[in-house]
Design a protein around this motif. Structure first.
Motif, PDB file in Angstrom:
ATOM      1  N   LEU A  20      35.605  36.746  25.600  1.00 10.42           N
ATOM      2  CA  LEU A  20      35.018  35.554  26.211  1.00 10.42           C
ATOM      3  C   LEU A  20      35.787  34.315  25.772  1.00 10.42           C
ATOM      4  O   LEU A  20      35.781  33.282  26.443  1.00 10.42           O
TER       5      LEU A  20
ATOM      6  N   LEU B 145      28.212  40.939  30.407  1.00  7.62           N
ATOM      7  CA  LEU B 145      29.271  40.155  29.764  1.00  7.62           C
ATOM      8  C   LEU B 145      30.199  39.522  30.795  1.00  7.62           C
ATOM      9  O   LEU B 145      30.680  38.400  30.593  1.00  7.62           O
TER      10      LEU B 145
ATOM     11  N   PHE C 230      38.241  36.558  31.842  1.00  6.14           N
ATOM     12  CA  PHE C 230      37.835  36.415  33.235  1.00  6.14           C
ATOM     13  C   PHE C 230      38.772  35.476  34.006  1.00  6.14           C
ATOM     14  O   PHE C 230      39.342  35.859  35.032  1.00  6.14           O
TER      15      PHE C 230
ATOM     16  N   SER D 118      30.720  35.534  31.123  1.00  6.11           N
ATOM     17  CA  SER D 118      32.071  34.965  31.154  1.00  6.11           C
ATOM     18  C   SER D 118      32.236  34.058  32.366  1.00  6.11           C
ATOM     19  O   SER D 118      32.787  32.953  32.264  1.00  6.11           O
TER      20      SER D 118
ATOM     21  N   THR E 124      33.270  40.938  24.220  1.00  7.84           N
ATOM     22  CA  THR E 124      32.639  39.717  23.719  1.00  7.84           C
ATOM     23  C   THR E 124      33.687  38.768  23.147  1.00  7.84           C
ATOM     24  O   THR E 124      33.673  37.563  23.396  1.00  7.84           O
TER      25      THR E 124
ATOM     26  N   ASN F 254      40.330  33.269  27.830  1.00 11.01           N
ATOM     27  CA  ASN F 254      39.152  33.887  28.431  1.00 11.01           C
ATOM     28  C   ASN F 254      39.654  34.939  29.402  1.00 11.01           C
ATOM     29  O   ASN F 254      40.447  34.635  30.307  1.00 11.01           O
TER      30      ASN F 254
ATOM     31  N   TRP G  10      40.324  26.210  31.035  1.00 10.81           N
ATOM     32  CA  TRP G  10      39.564  26.808  32.133  1.00 10.81           C
ATOM     33  C   TRP G  10      39.529  25.876  33.334  1.00 10.81           C
ATOM     34  O   TRP G  10      39.664  26.330  34.477  1.00 10.81           O
TER      35      TRP G  10
ATOM     36  N   THR H  13      42.222  36.484  25.019  1.00 12.62           N
ATOM     37  CA  THR H  13      42.723  37.511  25.939  1.00 12.62           C
ATOM     38  C   THR H  13      43.644  38.451  25.181  1.00 12.62           C
ATOM     39  O   THR H  13      44.485  38.018  24.401  1.00 12.62           O
TER      40      THR H  13
END
Length: 388
Positions: free
Chosen positions: A358, A234, A309, A238, A355, A307, A271, A361
């Motif tokens: 992804l 995962l 990550f 991500s 999941t 997200n 992003w 947050t």
């Protein structure tokens, strides 16, 4: 005197728990109410820290890992000259909920009964208010025409109230063998799924439905899932989503079935902003830019990157990212003592949260850390010995 104080200990812990998990949306109704809620949370934080120090308890591995991660995040926040008060407000309360669960463990059976029903009541009340909003003609069932929110927040955040209720009734069904616990489990699940569908929270609905289906499949399995492997997978997905747009492969599904844009509701715009900021200052990849509200900076006016990550990478760099995800490997190791059926259910719960993150947050919510505590202390909660 000591015995008299003992009588008030558990009610005091429950009071602190309610204060720390009060729906955030309450503060949006008026500045005065927000001030009262924040003041109560500060008092609860001070009380929990004081009791913890007086009792001279030793922090769990989960709490220590959280402290390590939040220390890295705090240092990055100070180094980048962004507001440390914003960081302290969020992470001191997250720290408080972790310590509170450690304090409350001796009363585990009482606590399981309390918080399971507490969250179930909140879920039912939230659903009732949404129906009321629709009956009153408010847009999307909001509480008021001008207040674009629900009792338990919006969209994906609602799942943070469903999961602890499910975990609580799941534990109770193992400990007490009463059908009413499974009935309440089913009620929380059905109401949760229905509400998420009503709110068009597609990702949370799919995650909760998948969790249910996979749990039914793995219920009869005697082999444990390889949780660390799935966590790494995962994390990789991500990373590929944020940096290499792997989701573009599924554009027909995203546009036709989910009826979303290929930008996934403008998430890719966020992003790209994070990536461009990091590329402009490569040292940011190491230690991040500190924890702060990015609403005024981003092309889309939101306070986080939707997200996990890129959120962690932007705020705390690679060091913070690794420290944060180490928590899940600690969870995995702690769960390894459990039977396959229970281990798989809790593993799937962790994977469901990851999941969902992804596209969102949750690491700054007290209820999110409460869920992690519930999973970490599962071997303790499922032990029949209890001060009841």
């Amino acid at each position: 005197m000591k015995n008299n104080l003992k009588k008030f200990e558990f009610p005091a812990y429950l009071t602190f728990f309610i204060i720390l998990t009060l729906p955030r949306s309450l503060g949006d109704f008026s500045p005065t109410l927000q001030l009262i809620v924040n003041s109560l949370k500060v008092l609860a934080f001070v009380a929990i820290i004081s009791i913890y120090l007086i009792k001279k308890l030793r922090p769990s591995k989960l709490t220590l890992t959280f402290l390590f991660f939040s220390t890295l995040l705090g240092l990055s926040t100070v180094m980048n000259y962004v507001s440390p008060l914003f960081f302290l407000k969020v992470y001191s309360l997250n720290f408080a909920i972790l310590l509170l669960i450690e304090l409350i463990l001796p009363f585990k059976l009482k606590f399981l009964r309390f918080f399971s029903n507490y969250f179930l009541i909140l879920i039912l009340l939230n659903s009732a208010l949404i129906f009321l909003g629709f009956l009153l003609g408010h847009p999307h069932g909001y509480l008021t025409p001008d207040f674009y929110n629900y009792l338990l927040g919006q969209d994906n955040r609602f799942i943070l109230y469903i999961i602890p209720a499910l975990l609580g009734f799941f534990y109770l069904s193992r400990l007490e063998h009463r059908s009413k616990n499974l009935q309440k489990f089913a009620l929380a699940l059905v109401v949760g799924l229905f509400t998420l569908d009503l709110l068009w929270s597609t990702s949370a609905f799919i995650v909760l439905l998948s969790l249910t289906l996979f749990w039914l499949i793995f219920k009869s399995f005697k082999v444990k899932l390889n949780l660390p492997l799935f966590i790494i997978l995962l994390i990789l997905i991500s990373f590929l989503m944020v940096f290499f747009r792997i989701q573009d492969i599924f554009t027909p599904i995203i546009t036709n079935f989910l009826q979303k844009s290929p930008t996934i509701s403008h998430r890719t715009v966020l992003w790209d902003f994070g990536i461009n900021s990091l590329n402009a200052n490569p040292l940011g990849y190491l230690h991040g830019f500190g924890y702060h509200d990015i609403t005024a900076l981003t092309p889309v006016a939101v306070s986080h990157f939707h997200n996990l990550f890129i959120n962690l990478l932007f705020y705390s760099g690679v060091f913070g990212l690794l420290a944060y995800f180490y928590q899940f490997f600690i969870l995995s190791k702690n769960l390894s003592r459990l039977k396959p059926q229970i281990f798989n259910f809790l593993s799937l719960t962790i994977l469901a949260l990851l999941t969902l993150m992804l596209f969102d947050t949750f690491e700054y919510y007290q209820i999110y850390y409460f869920i992690l505590s519930l999973i970490f202390f599962a071997p303790v909660f499922l032990n029949r010995e209890s001060h009841d």
